[in-house]
Design a protein around this motif. Structure first.
Motif, PDB file in Angstrom:
ATOM      1  N   LYS A 325       0.770  -1.281   0.049  1.00 26.82           N
ATOM      2  CA  LYS A 325      -0.066   0.039   0.074  1.00 26.82           C
ATOM      3  C   LYS A 325       0.791   1.448   0.093  1.00 26.82           C
ATOM      4  O   LYS A 325       0.595   2.292  -0.681  1.00 26.82           O
ATOM      5  CB  LYS A 325      -0.886  -0.043   1.149  1.00 26.82           C
ATOM      6  CG  LYS A 325      -2.282  -0.819   1.262  1.00 26.82           C
ATOM      7  CD  LYS A 325      -3.077  -0.481   2.002  1.00 26.82           C
ATOM      8  CE  LYS A 325      -4.231  -1.533   2.220  1.00 26.82           C
ATOM      9  NZ  LYS A 325      -4.783  -2.114   3.430  1.00 26.82           N
ATOM     10  N   LYS A 326       1.969   1.361   0.868  1.00 26.11           N
ATOM     11  CA  LYS A 326       2.859   2.215   0.863  1.00 26.11           C
ATOM     12  C   LYS A 326       3.619   2.472  -0.430  1.00 26.11           C
ATOM     13  O   LYS A 326       3.506   3.702  -0.951  1.00 26.11           O
ATOM     14  CB  LYS A 326       3.905   1.981   2.100  1.00 26.11           C
ATOM     15  CG  LYS A 326       4.895   3.142   2.688  1.00 26.11           C
ATOM     16  CD  LYS A 326       5.660   2.648   3.652  1.00 26.11           C
ATOM     17  CE  LYS A 326       6.450   3.709   4.154  1.00 26.11           C
ATOM     18  NZ  LYS A 326       7.480   3.255   5.274  1.00 26.11           N
ATOM     19  N   ARG A 329       1.090   4.072  -2.801  1.00 27.04           N
ATOM     20  CA  ARG A 329       0.954   5.460  -2.467  1.00 27.04           C
ATOM     21  C   ARG A 329       1.716   6.459  -3.061  1.00 27.04           C
ATOM     22  O   ARG A 329       1.577   7.411  -3.809  1.00 27.04           O
ATOM     23  CB  ARG A 329       0.750   5.699  -0.663  1.00 27.04           C
ATOM     24  CG  ARG A 329      -0.712   5.949  -0.469  1.00 27.04           C
ATOM     25  CD  ARG A 329      -0.883   6.479   0.982  1.00 27.04           C
ATOM     26  NE  ARG A 329       0.302   6.166   1.888  1.00 27.04           N
ATOM     27  CZ  ARG A 329       0.386   5.047   2.638  1.00 27.04           C
ATOM     28  NH1 ARG A 329      -0.731   4.300   2.703  1.00 27.04           N
ATOM     29  NH2 ARG A 329       1.172   4.792   3.491  1.00 27.04           N
ATOM     30  N   LYS A 330       3.184   5.732  -2.574  1.00 29.92           N
ATOM     31  CA  LYS A 330       4.323   6.650  -3.216  1.00 29.92           C
ATOM     32  C   LYS A 330       4.262   6.887  -4.736  1.00 29.92           C
ATOM     33  O   LYS A 330       4.536   7.813  -5.296  1.00 29.92           O
ATOM     34  CB  LYS A 330       5.576   6.066  -2.695  1.00 29.92           C
ATOM     35  CG  LYS A 330       5.909   6.422  -1.380  1.00 29.92           C
ATOM     36  CD  LYS A 330       7.348   5.907  -0.878  1.00 29.92           C
ATOM     37  CE  LYS A 330       7.811   6.602   0.516  1.00 29.92           C
ATOM     38  NZ  LYS A 330       8.574   5.662   1.131  1.00 29.92           N
ATOM     39  N   THR A 332       1.561   6.748  -6.658  1.00 30.21           N
ATOM     40  CA  THR A 332       0.424   7.671  -6.914  1.00 30.21           C
ATOM     41  C   THR A 332       1.009   9.110  -6.889  1.00 30.21           C
ATOM     42  O   THR A 332       0.765  10.043  -7.596  1.00 30.21           O
ATOM     43  CB  THR A 332      -0.677   7.455  -6.140  1.00 30.21           C
ATOM     44  OG1 THR A 332      -1.286   6.128  -6.251  1.00 30.21           O
ATOM     45  CG2 THR A 332      -1.851   8.477  -6.665  1.00 30.21           C
ATOM     46  N   GLN A 333       1.562   9.319  -5.647  1.00 31.95           N
ATOM     47  CA  GLN A 333       2.095  10.449  -5.371  1.00 31.95           C
ATOM     48  C   GLN A 333       3.304  11.204  -6.386  1.00 31.95           C
ATOM     49  O   GLN A 333       3.075  12.070  -7.053  1.00 31.95           O
ATOM     50  CB  GLN A 333       2.936  10.572  -4.063  1.00 31.95           C
ATOM     51  CG  GLN A 333       2.709  12.050  -3.377  1.00 31.95           C
ATOM     52  CD  GLN A 333       3.423  11.657  -1.784  1.00 31.95           C
ATOM     53  OE1 GLN A 333       3.799  10.690  -1.623  1.00 31.95           O
ATOM     54  NE2 GLN A 333       3.145  12.677  -0.903  1.00 31.95           N
TER      55      GLN A 333
END
Lengths: 431, 431
Positions: A325-326, A329-330, A332-333
């Motif tokens: 997930k992390k 997220r990164k 996506t960022q």
């Protein structure tokens, strides 16, 4: 299509190949370029840069050659339409430098497998290219651009790309326009110098005529002939006056305006434009760098996510879903970052685009003004010349009149009256 | 009439007198002059020499004054109409120099006896005067001479007498005519020099224009403006051509003819005439001397006869009638000699007279020819000037045409086609 970097030793080498050098001798190849395609028709519509010509080979194929580099070792990017490396090799004659050819395509020279050709066709969909941090369209599938000011050969339509000067430095299209204006100022200065030289010649001529008109030759001639001669001599002083007047008007009505119609502010204005446009380009460079950095960061993040997902699948590590997930997220960022950077870049480019259009049109207007003003002043020159010749003609009128009145009988009467010694005739002596 | 020699100190002295100075300041008084008369009307008809003016005195009498000798001590012969010496004295004011006045009349100044006046009137019958061995009429009773060529102011009518030059030397009327012709040759030479100077000025001007037309100022101007400018520069070379042509024609059509239309033979011919006429005068001088000698010889013989006849009457000597016959014979012979001498003199004078008429008319013709030829050549000068100005005007035509065609839009098209860097406009970058 294959893309090659080829040092061009002799254009005779390039008999059956299609080449396109978009920016003179060297096509700047930025990092990340994979390939690009350009059909022959598009090659036509992008008019060839200076020195490039198109030829038809004996086989009927069209090819493009940079004639100004014959015998040099410039490198050009060659876009070969439908030719593989083998055909390239065959086409080079003994004087060629095929060994130096390197292929930019993912496939190395020599490979002609259909599978690769298919992959190539997929890559052909690439439609844009960024050169010197400015992004241009390349694909034939992109809607064709209309000129902003069709049929006007406007500055705002033809100076988008950079070029290389003879020393190899990069010169923006705007710089070319600016140099034209500065050269124009030099031209008017030189024209004024020319007029100044004419003025000096006229003054010398006038001085000589004036001096001669006062010389005492045949001052003793009398009567009607003497009057006519005196007037003829005087007419030289009149001619001198005419030429002095001419030189005086040349100074005030031609030379002076030529020197002054672009004031000193002109150079300052040009510098202002120069710096302003250059600053906008510099900004574009830094924003493009940011985009590339963001793109790389995203690729790293995506790779990390991919690796971590694979590891989870084969239960390679004890990474939890939390880690994935992390990583997601990164990723996506990083994607958001990239979007932002691309946005900023596009804004910067738009700003530069607008300034380019506005300023180049101003330079265009200034050039029209320059040409029209000079035309006006040179017409004034010819008008003054016409006038001068007419005034000069009129100096002959009193001379013609007096020559008309020359009368030998009258002159004899005048002279005899003054110089006679006696009218009594001798008579015989008486004894 | 009384004849006086008067040193003229100031014309203010000569208030009420009538003076005539026939040959400027000094009237040459030959031996044998007794007196002569000239009525006032005749004084008018012989026009006054240079410097002499006529005035009306307060009393209404006309008088003639040599204004150029005010304050000098020139001597003039004064012919006083109806004034005796006493009136002369009265007329001079304190500044005069009446003490210096000497009267040529048989009567000395101061004498006003009627008897002497009567003698004067007898002597007034004297009708001829010989001056410098040439015999002229003086009497008012002699039939008035008509001009040989009335209303023409012909040379053959006005140059019979000699005059004195400023140095006091005698100059014949013919000499005056000859000098006029020689001066005329000098005039044409000086005019030719003047034209030569003009030619030099034109060549200098042409050279300067030609040089300037090749200067490289603004040679880099392109397009329609560049063409117009190039033609403007070239027009200076065209102007130079026009002025070179002008100077060339000045040389062949004006200068050269001015120098050559009287050949070298001219001076020789003038010398010939000079010597021929002078020889005839010299002959006249010797023949006049012979006349004077014969006249004196006759007077001696007559006196001798008279004395001998008287002696016979008073029986003073024992001279016989034989001696008287001899004396009478010698007297007669002397008379014949005199007649012969006078005849030869008159022939000589007639010969001189004829040559004077012929030659002075030839000089007159030459002078008419000179004036007309010069008039012609100077007209040629003005014609060439007119031509030159017109040709000069025409050098502006191609310039005017090209200036008419100056077109900023066309020039922009030409320049953009050559210098454009690229017409593809930038597009937004994709993510």
């Amino acid at each position: 299509m294959y893309v090659y970097i080829v040092p061009v030793k002799s254009f005779r080498c390039l008999k059956t190949l299609h080449f396109l050098n978009v920016h003179n001798e060297v096509f700047y190849v930025p990092q990340g370029l994979v390939s690009y395609s350009m059909p022959a028709e598009e090659i036509e519509s992008v008019s060839l840069p200076v020195g490039w010509k198109s030829y038809i080979s004996p086989e009927g194929r069209k090819y493009y050659v940079n004639t100004s580099t014959k015998g040099t070792t410039d490198v050009c990017i060659c876009v070969c339409q439908l030719h593989g490396a083998m055909e390239m090799e065959e086409s080079f004659d003994a004087e060629g430098s095929f060994d130096d050819v390197s292929c930019l395509s993912p496939q190395s020279p020599g490979s002609t497998s259909p599978a690769r050709r298919q992959n190539k066709e997929k890559e052909i969909k690439e439609t844009k290219i960024t050169i010197n941090c400015v992004t241009f369209p390349v694909s034939m599938s992109a809607p064709e651009q209309q000129l902003l000011k069709p049929s006007e050969w406007s500055y705002c339509d033809y100076f988008w790309a950079d070029k290389r000067d003879p020393q190899g430095a990069t010169v923006s299209g705007f710089e070319v326009l600016l140099q034209k204006q500065l050269k124009g100022k030099q031209m008017q200065k030189e024209m004024a110098e020319f007029i100044r030289e004419r003025i000096k010649i006229e003054e010398e001529y006038a001085k000589n005529l004036s001096k001669l008109s006062m010389f005492p030759m045949a001052a003793q001639e009398e009567g009607t002939l003497g009057e006519a001669w005196a007037q003829l001599k005087k007419s030289l002083a009149d001619e001198a006056e005419v030429h002095l007047k001419f030189s005086s008007k040349l100074q005030s009505e031609v030379e002076k305006p030529l020197l002054t119609f672009r004031g000193d502010n002109f150079k300052k204005d040009m510098k202002k434009y120069d710096h302003h446009i250059a600053d906008l380009r510099k900004q574009l460079v830094s924003r493009y760098a940011a985009v590339e950095k963001a793109r790389k960061a995203l690729a790293d993040r995506q790779k990390d996510l991919e690796v971590k997902t694979q590891q989870l699948e084969i239960k390679l590590s004890n990474k939890t879903e939390e880690d994935i997930k992390k990583a997601r997220r990164k990723s996506t960022q990083a994607g958001d970052d990239l979007m932002r950077c691309v946005d900023l870049y596009n804004q910067g480019q738009s700003k530069w685009f607008e300034e380019m259009v506005t300023t180049s049109l101003e330079l265009e207007r200034l050039e029209v003004e320059r040409v029209e003003t000079i035309q006006q002043l040179l017409r004034q020159y010819t008008t003054l010349r016409h006038e001068t010749d007419m005034f000069n003609q009129s100096t002959m009128e009193p001379v013609d009149q007096l020559l008309q009145s020359v009368d030998p009988a009258k002159d004899r009467e005048l002279w005899v009256k003054e110089h006679k010694t006696g009218d009594l005739r001798p008579v015989d002596m008486d004894i």
